[in-house]
Design an enzyme around this catalytic site. Structure first.
Site, short mmCIF file in Angstrom:
data_model
loop_
_atom_site.label_atom_id
_atom_site.label_comp_id
_atom_site.label_asym_id
_atom_site.label_seq_id
_atom_site.Cartn_x
_atom_site.Cartn_y
_atom_site.Cartn_z
N GLU A 232 0.67 -36.48 81.50
CA GLU A 232 0.58 -35.21 82.23
C GLU A 232 -0.83 -35.00 82.79
O GLU A 232 -1.51 -34.02 82.49
CB GLU A 232 0.99 -34.06 81.31
N GLU B 163 9.97 -37.11 78.89
CA GLU B 163 9.97 -35.97 77.97
C GLU B 163 10.96 -34.93 78.46
O GLU B 163 10.90 -34.50 79.61
CB GLU B 163 8.59 -35.32 77.90
C1 BG6 Z 1 4.61 -31.69 76.89
C2 BG6 Z 1 3.57 -32.53 76.18
O1 BG6 Z 1 4.11 -31.06 78.00
O2 BG6 Z 1 5.13 -30.65 76.13
C3 BG6 Z 1 3.89 -32.78 74.71
O3 BG6 Z 1 3.39 -33.76 76.84
C4 BG6 Z 1 4.27 -31.48 74.09
O4 BG6 Z 1 2.80 -33.37 74.08
C5 BG6 Z 1 5.50 -30.95 74.81
O5 BG6 Z 1 4.48 -31.53 72.71
C6 BG6 Z 1 6.07 -29.70 74.22
O6 BG6 Z 1 5.09 -28.71 74.17
P1 BG6 Z 1 4.74 -27.96 72.83
O7 BG6 Z 1 3.60 -27.09 73.15
O8 BG6 Z 1 5.96 -27.20 72.46
O9 BG6 Z 1 4.43 -29.02 71.84
#
Ligand code: BG6
Length: 488
Positions: A199, A386
């Protein structure tokens, strides 16, 4: 029709969020090692001593450099969720075996820079760190996975910050390229797909203000874009079969009203946050609208002739992206309680969508929409690395975590993914975020669960870290075995 043969299925994790072992095996501390957990309402906090020696903390996103005289420090009475995390450092074989049981054909994690070069180039390579990842990737490969590995994911070594002052210094480019060179050389037999910065667009300024921090972030981003390009060139020199992708935080947003000003604000939001970085990495040069952005923030990064050449020669081979939720953009005034949180972006509430406890608005159709935007714009292989939902969960009395909301989330997103592919989107893989419970990046919580595998650990450090299969584990196993056909 449906998912192509060989479509990659798996899950995604990251070093700082899963490994623990924060001071073992020669690893030096990274920024998030100094963080404690937040909550559904508060981001994670980073702790340090101010110039008067007083203990202070702030939202971790606000800290990339400390003011003169301040010092990062650990405090005995605080609990740092990262230090143990999910203890993958000691349990990776058990975890990889569970991934194998689900039928993964790929998996994504990142390499902790601070395990490979704990004190930068001048401190030398830490062989223990090199061997740790070798065994992780080798095991994954033996288990039938074709891993996709991220070089840098939210875990900047503090030693580099101390030596170079962070990403404003171009010395970081050389540090990164050297780190990348070691990884490509050591792991090329097990890892064919790489991503440079997770990201990379996350530090893109968003508030339109000419602040020092925003200006600094544009310089950081430029240096990271150049570092990524140079690393890509190096990978291709080491082995022309290596595929190196970029990884962009996917933001999908809608205008709140048909007001043309809302429509252009939404488009600019997409240009600024997504395309500024993705265009540069996929096309090899900054897009023309970069001028508008530099004007808005009152800064133009220094782009040397060598940078231009490297950006062009180090274009990404595929586009990796994340997608969780969508947002709404408007130029109109909205009430305070019509706002909600989102994946990094605070946004306006969308009345057509539901949200999780953290306010992230669930939008599977937005996922398909974003995939089309990316496909139309870059006409390149795409990998969704993701996609997932954070939920508060525990094991039931039967010892099983029943997670119908997670199954529902992924089912709807996979349906839209399938449609997108049938409509022509060139997507070659899908890894769900947090296939096993881990530390949240935004709030530092262990209570925010993302996995198909439950990990017994909470925000305060209670739990014995045992693993158990959630209902979603068996569901995803079926999905993979049927190549995305059996979603019931
Ligand atoms: C993504 C990141 O944007 O969001 C991850 O690359 C992250 O590392 C994921 O864990 C979810 O976000 P959060 O804040 O709920 O962990």
């Amino acid at each position: 029709m449906g998912f192509p043969k060989g479509f990659l299925w798996g899950g995604s994790i990251s070093a700082a969020q899963i490994e623990g072992g924060w001071n073992e095996g020669g690893k030096s501390p990274v920024l998030v090692d100094y963080c404690t957990a937040g909550s559904t309402k508060e981001r994670r906090q980073i702790w340090y001593l101010d110039k008067d020696g007083k203990r202070v903390h702030r939202n971790w996103e606000a800290v990339d450099e400390l003011e003169e005289g301040c010092k990062f420090a650990f405090f005995d009475d605080l609990h740092y969720t990262n230090h143990v995390a999910s203890d993958f450092y000691h349990r990776y074989k058990e975890d990889l075996a569970l991934f194998k049981e689900m039928g993964y054909t790929t998996f994504n994690t990142s390499i902790s820079w601070a395990r490979i070069y704990p004190h930068g180039i001048k401190g030398g390579i830490n062989q223990e760190g090199v061997e740790f990842y070798r065994d992780v990737f080798k095991t994954a490969k033996e288990y039938g996975m074709d891993p996709v590995i991220t070089l840098y994911k939210y875990d900047e070594p503090v030693s580099l910050l101390e030596q170079h002052g962070g990403w404003r210094n171009r010395a970081m480019i050389d540090e990164f390229v050297e780190f990348a060179r070691v990884c490509f050389t050591e792991y090329k037999d097990y890892v064919n797909k790489w991503m440079t910065f997770n990201e990379i667009n996350i530090i893109m300024p968003r508030d339109g203000q000419k602040t020092e921090k925003n200006q600094r972030n544009l310089i950081y981003l430029h240096n990271q874009l150049v570092a990524a390009a140079r690393a890509t060139i190096v990978a291709h020199e080491i082995d022309s079969n290596l595929k190196v992708g970029c990884m962009i935080c996917g933001n999908m947003s809608y205008p709140l009203t048909p007001d043309p000003l809302d429509a252009i604000a939404r488009y600019e939001n997409f240009q600024d946050f997504f395309c500024y970085s993705a265009d540069t990495q996929m096309r090899g040069y900054y897009p023309p609208f970069a001028k508008r952005i530099w004007g808005k923030y009152g800064i133009t990064p220094e782009i040397t002739e060598q940078d231009k050449e490297d950006l062009m020669n180090g274009k990404s081979d595929f586009i990796g992206f994340s997608y969780y939720a969508s947002g709404v953009v408007t130029t109109h005034k909205v009430e305070e309680n019509d706002h909600t949180a989102g994946n990094v972006l605070g946004t306006v509430k969308n009345p057509y969508l539901k949200a999780n406890a953290w306010g992230w608005q669930i939008d599977p159709v937005g996922f398909r929409h974003l995939m089309h935007l990316i496909n139309d714009r870059y006409n390149a292989p795409m990998f969704d690395v993701e996609n997932g939902i954070g939920l508060i969960e525990t094991e039931g009395e039967d010892g099983i975590c029943h997670d119908p909301a997670r199954i529902e989330y992924h089912r709807e997103h996979i349906k839209e993914m399938k449609k997108a592919i049938e409509e022509g989107v060139n997507l070659f893989g899908y890894t769900t975020w947090g296939c096993i419970d881990l530390v949240s990046a935004g709030t530092g919580q262990m209570d925010k669960k993302y996995g198909f595998i439950y990990v017994d650990m909470d925000d305060q450090g209670n739990g014995d870290l045992h693993r158990s299969r959630k209902d979603s584990f068996y569901w995803y196993k079926k999905v993979i075995a049927s190549n995305g056909e059996d979603l019931d």
